[in-house]
Design a protein around this motif. Structure first.
Motif, PDB file in Angstrom:
ATOM      1  N   GLN A 109     -35.837 -46.018  -1.446  1.00 33.19           N
ATOM      2  CA  GLN A 109     -36.226 -45.079  -2.552  1.00 33.19           C
ATOM      3  C   GLN A 109     -36.125 -43.824  -2.025  1.00 33.19           C
ATOM      4  OE1 GLN A 109     -39.969 -46.076  -1.556  1.00 33.19           O
ATOM      5  NE2 GLN A 109     -40.082 -48.426  -1.863  1.00 33.19           N
ATOM      6  N   LEU A 110     -36.220 -42.917  -3.305  1.00 37.43           N
ATOM      7  CA  LEU A 110     -35.526 -41.803  -3.294  1.00 37.43           C
ATOM      8  C   LEU A 110     -36.749 -40.926  -3.894  1.00 37.43           C
ATOM      9  CD1 LEU A 110     -32.707 -42.542  -4.177  1.00 37.43           C
ATOM     10  CD2 LEU A 110     -31.536 -40.378  -4.551  1.00 37.43           C
ATOM     11  N   VAL A 111     -37.431 -40.635  -3.206  1.00 40.26           N
ATOM     12  CA  VAL A 111     -39.383 -39.957  -3.196  1.00 40.26           C
ATOM     13  C   VAL A 111     -39.020 -38.261  -3.451  1.00 40.26           C
ATOM     14  CG1 VAL A 111     -41.274 -39.651  -2.207  1.00 40.26           C
ATOM     15  CG2 VAL A 111     -39.764 -41.273  -1.771  1.00 40.26           C
ATOM     16  N   ASP A 112     -39.439 -38.188  -4.715  1.00 37.84           N
ATOM     17  CA  ASP A 112     -39.394 -36.556  -5.057  1.00 37.84           C
ATOM     18  C   ASP A 112     -40.438 -35.999  -5.149  1.00 37.84           C
ATOM     19  OD1 ASP A 112     -38.251 -34.303  -7.763  1.00 37.84           O
ATOM     20  OD2 ASP A 112     -39.015 -34.198  -5.710  1.00 37.84           O
ATOM     21  N   LEU A 113     -41.276 -35.195  -3.963  1.00 33.52           N
ATOM     22  CA  LEU A 113     -42.530 -34.531  -4.149  1.00 33.52           C
ATOM     23  C   LEU A 113     -42.380 -33.099  -4.233  1.00 33.52           C
ATOM     24  CD1 LEU A 113     -44.308 -36.561  -1.623  1.00 33.52           C
ATOM     25  CD2 LEU A 113     -44.847 -37.067  -3.967  1.00 33.52           C
ATOM     26  N   SER A 114     -41.300 -32.049  -4.808  1.00 36.58           N
ATOM     27  CA  SER A 114     -41.270 -30.559  -4.871  1.00 36.58           C
ATOM     28  C   SER A 114     -41.653 -30.118  -6.443  1.00 36.58           C
ATOM     29  CB  SER A 114     -39.371 -30.674  -5.195  1.00 36.58           C
ATOM     30  OG  SER A 114     -39.608 -31.311  -5.851  1.00 36.58           O
ATOM     31  N   GLY A 115     -42.696 -28.944  -5.586  1.00 38.38           N
ATOM     32  CA  GLY A 115     -42.886 -28.132  -6.823  1.00 38.38           C
ATOM     33  C   GLY A 115     -44.079 -28.907  -7.643  1.00 38.38           C
ATOM     34  N   MET A 116     -45.173 -29.171  -5.920  1.00 39.17           N
ATOM     35  CA  MET A 116     -46.328 -29.658  -6.578  1.00 39.17           C
ATOM     36  C   MET A 116     -47.496 -28.645  -6.251  1.00 39.17           C
ATOM     37  SD  MET A 116     -46.420 -33.542  -6.423  1.00 39.17           S
ATOM     38  CE  MET A 116     -44.836 -34.607  -7.057  1.00 39.17           C
ATOM     39  N   SER A 117     -46.980 -27.540  -5.544  1.00 42.01           N
ATOM     40  CA  SER A 117     -48.224 -27.120  -4.953  1.00 42.01           C
ATOM     41  C   SER A 117     -49.259 -27.745  -3.627  1.00 42.01           C
ATOM     42  CB  SER A 117     -49.344 -26.304  -6.106  1.00 42.01           C
ATOM     43  OG  SER A 117     -47.942 -25.481  -7.041  1.00 42.01           O
ATOM     44  N   LEU A 118     -48.119 -28.194  -3.422  1.00 34.84           N
ATOM     45  CA  LEU A 118     -49.228 -29.095  -1.869  1.00 34.84           C
ATOM     46  C   LEU A 118     -49.660 -27.966  -0.936  1.00 34.84           C
ATOM     47  CD1 LEU A 118     -47.418 -32.509  -2.241  1.00 34.84           C
ATOM     48  CD2 LEU A 118     -49.113 -32.090  -3.055  1.00 34.84           C
ATOM     49  N   ASP A 119     -50.323 -28.055  -0.427  1.00 36.86           N
ATOM     50  CA  ASP A 119     -50.821 -27.227   1.008  1.00 36.86           C
ATOM     51  C   ASP A 119     -50.375 -28.797   2.139  1.00 36.86           C
ATOM     52  OD1 ASP A 119     -50.883 -25.136  -0.330  1.00 36.86           O
ATOM     53  OD2 ASP A 119     -53.597 -26.042  -0.980  1.00 36.86           O
TER      54      ASP A 119
END
Length: 363
Positions: free
Chosen positions: A50-60
């Motif tokens: 799997q390729l997981v993209d969690l970029s640019g979500m302002s995650l702390d």
């Protein structure tokens, strides 16, 4: 980047990031599953990557994963506000090949990053990292390391001994004072970018970087004053940028670099080659340095020997000193010929430079 046995699926979004979470996976059918004309379309769960993209979500912080971390081959956590990556998370990314955490607020990387034995690309640029964990040396499959725009002051001392597959090392815009000596053992390295640091010197034995094509150590401003002579042994070097430093003389050996197509030296107080040669371009610079090196090779300067070296060279303590003196044109004062054979502990004081090379008599 293509991976075998990848499948496109959509996971249920996390309840806190329902509108933001993006998870993509890709799949290619395994042709070896088709036997006797029968197409088997079933897959084992362990064959999904799997390729997981969690970029640019302002995650702390990272959400609790709802998928098997061991199945992720590419993880993108860039452009968030992450201050740390949990040790437990990294330790379970056993199949990750690409890890991108650039543009966060990370001050360090977890030690468990050493568990990523399949990792090929690591991007940690644009963070607040002051040092890389020594365990990064265990990522022996690593081919590209991007640590630009951090606060690095040092790199692990033995990093070059372990990352034998590293092809690109980017550490520009940091606070590095030196590159570790082991850097010269990165024999697969093709690109080394260490500009905008505080480098005072480069490793002496650069000749081991046999595949290096691009070397950029520009803009170390008032710190970098010299380049090692071994830079002329980087036979595959195509581009060299040493601009905006304090370099007064380029090593003559650069004239040997036949593949060198681009050399940037502006912003240095160069004396050799002189400015009028530099203005004529790369070819003129190489030709000047080559001629200078050949001239020096034809008439090498004589090294000054120490007084002990002279005594040995001219056979002062040997039986054939007269022949050597005559052959070398060395005339020794008669009073010193008698010291042959006196090199014993109780006569050591007689052989000080002052006694040997002062013509006055001793009572």
């Amino acid at each position: 980047m293509m991976y075998e046995n990848q499948r496109t699926i959509h996971h249920a979004p996390h309840h806190q990031h329902q509108q933001l979470r993006k998870i993509k996976t890709h799949h290619n059918q395994d042709s070896q599953k088709h036997r006797s004309g029968h197409a088997d379309h079933q897959e084992e769960e362990g064959e999904k990557l799997q390729l997981v993209d969690l970029s640019g979500m302002s995650l702390d912080a990272l959400p609790s994963p709802s998928l098997n971390l061991a199945l992720i081959c590419k993880l993108n956590l860039s452009n968030n506000n992450l201050q740390e990556i949990p040790e437990s998370l990294t330790a379970r990314l056993l199949n990750v090949v690409v890890l991108d955490v650039h543009s966060n607020q990370l001050r360090s990387l977890p030690n468990s990053i050493g568990c990523l034995s399949k990792l090929k690309l690591l991007n940690v640029s644009g963070n607040l990292i002051e040092f890389l964990p020594k365990t990064i040396e265990n990522c022996r499959a690593l081919e590209e390391l991007n640590a630009n725009f951090n606060k690095l002051t040092v790199l692990p001392d033995t990093i070059g001994f372990e990352l034998i597959n590293l092809k690109k090392l980017s550490v520009n815009s940091n606070k590095l004072v030196v590159l570790p000596r082991s850097t010269s053992y990165l024999t697969a390295l093709r690109v080394l970018d260490a500009r905008l640091n505080c480098l005072r010197a480069l490793p002496e034995d650069l000749e081991n970087l046999v595949n290096l094509e691009t070397l950029n150590v520009s803009q170390n401003f008032q710190y970098l004053e010299t380049l090692p002579y071994s830079i002329g042994l980087l036979l595959n070097l195509v581009e060299l940028d040493v601009s905006y430093n304090k370099i007064k003389a380029l090593p003559d050996s650069i004239g040997c670099l036949k593949k060198l197509m681009k050399i940037s030296v502006e912003g240095n107080p160069l004396v050799s080659p002189p400015p009028e040669v530099v203005e004529q371009g790369e070819y003129a610079v190489k030709e000047y340095l080559c001629e200078k090196m050949n001239s020096a090779h034809q008439s090498p300067p004589k090294k000054k020997s120490s007084w002990v070296g002279k005594l040995v060279k001219y056979g002062t303590f040997g039986a054939r000193r007269k022949e050597r003196e005559e052959r070398e044109g060395f005339i020794m004062h008669e009073q010193y010929r008698a010291i042959a054979g006196l090199a014993t502990p109780r006569h050591v004081s007689m052989f000080s430079p002052k006694r040997l090379f002062s013509p006055r008599r001793y009572s």
